[in-house]
Structures are given as C-alpha cells and as structure tokens.
Design a protein around this motif. Structure first.
Motif, PDB file in Angstrom:
ATOM      1  N   ASP A 180       0.841  -1.192   0.000  1.00 26.01           N
ATOM      2  CA  ASP A 180       0.000   0.000   0.000  1.00 26.01           C
ATOM      3  C   ASP A 180       0.879   1.246   0.000  1.00 26.01           C
ATOM      4  N   LYS A 239      -3.408   5.662   2.451  1.00 29.94           N
ATOM      5  CA  LYS A 239      -3.359   5.198   1.067  1.00 29.94           C
ATOM      6  C   LYS A 239      -3.415   3.670   1.049  1.00 29.94           C
ATOM      7  N   PRO A 240      -4.614   3.106   1.300  1.00 30.47           N
ATOM      8  CA  PRO A 240      -4.722   1.651   1.493  1.00 30.47           C
ATOM      9  C   PRO A 240      -4.611   0.811   0.228  1.00 30.47           C
ATOM     10  N   GLU A 241      -4.736   1.433  -0.945  1.00 31.82           N
ATOM     11  CA  GLU A 241      -4.686   0.646  -2.178  1.00 31.82           C
ATOM     12  C   GLU A 241      -3.310   0.022  -2.380  1.00 31.82           C
ATOM     13  N   LYS A 242      -3.298  -1.286  -2.595  1.00 30.72           N
ATOM     14  CA  LYS A 242      -2.030  -1.976  -2.829  1.00 30.72           C
ATOM     15  C   LYS A 242      -1.687  -1.963  -4.317  1.00 30.72           C
ATOM     16  N   ARG A 302       7.619   2.144  -4.080  1.00 23.54           N
ATOM     17  CA  ARG A 302       6.558   2.226  -3.082  1.00 23.54           C
ATOM     18  C   ARG A 302       7.100   2.723  -1.742  1.00 23.54           C
TER      19      ARG A 302
END
Length: 253
Positions: free
Chosen positions: A116, A121-124, A162
């Motif tokens: 993530d 910003k939880p979207e992986k 990331r």
C-alpha cells in the motif's frame, strides 16, 4: 560548475555530482529531506540546506526516508525536477541500496509483493525488489532460539518506488532490516546496538544512474558508505564493497 556557497560549513551536504541543471548530494542519516506532516517540531531539512548551499532554487526529484543515507537527486528548477521525477516513475532510473539484514538469505532473491501507499493510502500496488547477498557474519550471541545471531550485507535494487519498499519487503522475506524500528526485528536491533554499536537504520542509497534530461548522457553516481558503515564493516570483518555495475546484479536475480 557553480561553487558551493559555503563549502566548509558544517551543515553543507557533500556534492557527488553537479552541473547547470541538477545535482546529486549525499544525505546523512537522521536528516529529513523536506518539511512534511511527519516533521513535527523539526526545523532542519535537507532541502533548506541545499537552497542555502547552492544559493538558488532547489527542488527534490525523489525522496529518501529520514533514516536513510546516500544519493539524493535534485533539480535546480521545477521543470527539471519534474522530468527527473517522471524518470523515476517510468523505472528508467537505476538505484542500488546497501542494507544489513537479519539472517542469511539466499545469494540472490526477489520479493514480488504488493504494497500500500502508507497511511491514508490503502490501495495496494505491484512492488518488486531484487536482492543480492554481498557478505555474511555471525556473532556468538543467542537470539530467537538460535545459538548465534546472523547478519548479511545486501545490495538492494527496487524496481518500483513504493513507500518504505525495501524495509517492508525485507520484513516480508523474514530478513528484517537492522536498525529499522518500524518494520524490523526488535531483538536483533537490540543485539546490533549492544554488540555492534549500531544506533541507526542500516539502509544507504549507494548508487544512482539516470539519463541526463539536457544532454541525454548517462550519469552514474556513487555515495561511499560513511564512517559508521566503515566501522561496522571492520567489526564484522567485511571488506567495503566495490560500487557495482547495476547490470551485473540484475541478471538472473
């Protein structure tokens, strides 16, 4: 080449490369790159130092964590920094980090594990890091049910960018980064403090390679390991690693 405004000032950062439109400097561990919501109570930032040091506008092309030392790329205007930032996003910038981890991983291994974007910003998104083991060491100190404590020196090549990617990928691989208080192994960190005198996170942005946005020529920069790293190498019996050709690490990893 422009001259650093105060080359002998104790706050000035070592310049690894400088030309008319950009520079690469060696950021020390413990210095935040720029002001952010995370910088509560902070007043000293690499970006502010560099604007004073170069006597001109300076814009970050990428970020390094506060605890990470090494190559920091900046542009001398927003257009150049934006172009360099796009190069990072398109994965045309080669980056090699030095890290010390717990345990002895395989000679070459890859972590392909989505991450993530950090808090809020939880979207992986896809994330891939390649690792090469450069050296190993073992201390006669019990840890985690084992009679000894093992450490390894790694070259780390993140192919994506990331949030805290190397740190989190090493945790995923169960070879936690030494000195990492957020994603590391607390017992191994204590051993590193007591036995090795390590009081920082052992992650260093070692090399940076990119195409110059003006000339189109390839720029290769190396940030030598600092005095703390050199003391650690001596303590563990490791020869200081030679700067790599990145292509020598990527094939077959």
């Amino acid at each position: 080449m422009r001259q650093v405004a105060e080359p002998d000032a104790p706050w000035a950062l070592p310049v690894l490369h400088e030309d008319a439109v950009l520079a690469v400097v060696d950021k020390p561990a413990g210095l935040m790159a720029h002001a952010s919501p995370m910088a509560r109570g902070e007043s000293d930032f690499a970006l502010d130092r560099l604007r004073r040091q170069f006597g001109r506008d300076v814009v970050l092309a990428h970020r390094l964590d506060r605890a990470t030392s090494g190559c920091l790329l900046v542009g001398f205007d927003r257009a150049v920094a934006a172009e360099l930032g796009r190069a990072f996003m398109s994965r045309t910038v080669d980056k090699t980090y030095l890290a010390v981890c717990r345990g002895w991983p395989e000679a070459r291994f890859t972590v392909d594990h989505p991450l993530d974007g950090g808090p809020g910003k939880p979207e992986k998104k896809p994330a891939l890091t390649r690792f090469v083991r450069l050296a190993t060491a073992e201390l006669p100190v019990p840890s985690g049910g084992f009679e000894t404590s093992r450490f390894a020196l790694l070259a780390c090549m993140p192919e994506t960018g990331r949030w805290r990617q190397i740190r989190r990928h090493l945790k995923h691989a169960m070879h936690h980064l030494v000195g990492d208080s957020s994603h590391g192994d607390g017992r191994r960190n204590r051993i590193a403090r007591m036995e090795l005198g390590v009081h920082r996170m052992l992650l260093h942005a070692w090399t940076l390679g990119f195409v110059h946005p003006s000339s189109g020529e390839r720029v290769e920069v190396v940030a030598p390991p600092d005095a703390e790293w050199m003391r650690l190498f001596a303590r563990l019996g490791w020869a200081p690693p030679l700067p790599p050709q990145v292509t020598a690490f990527t094939g077959g990893a």
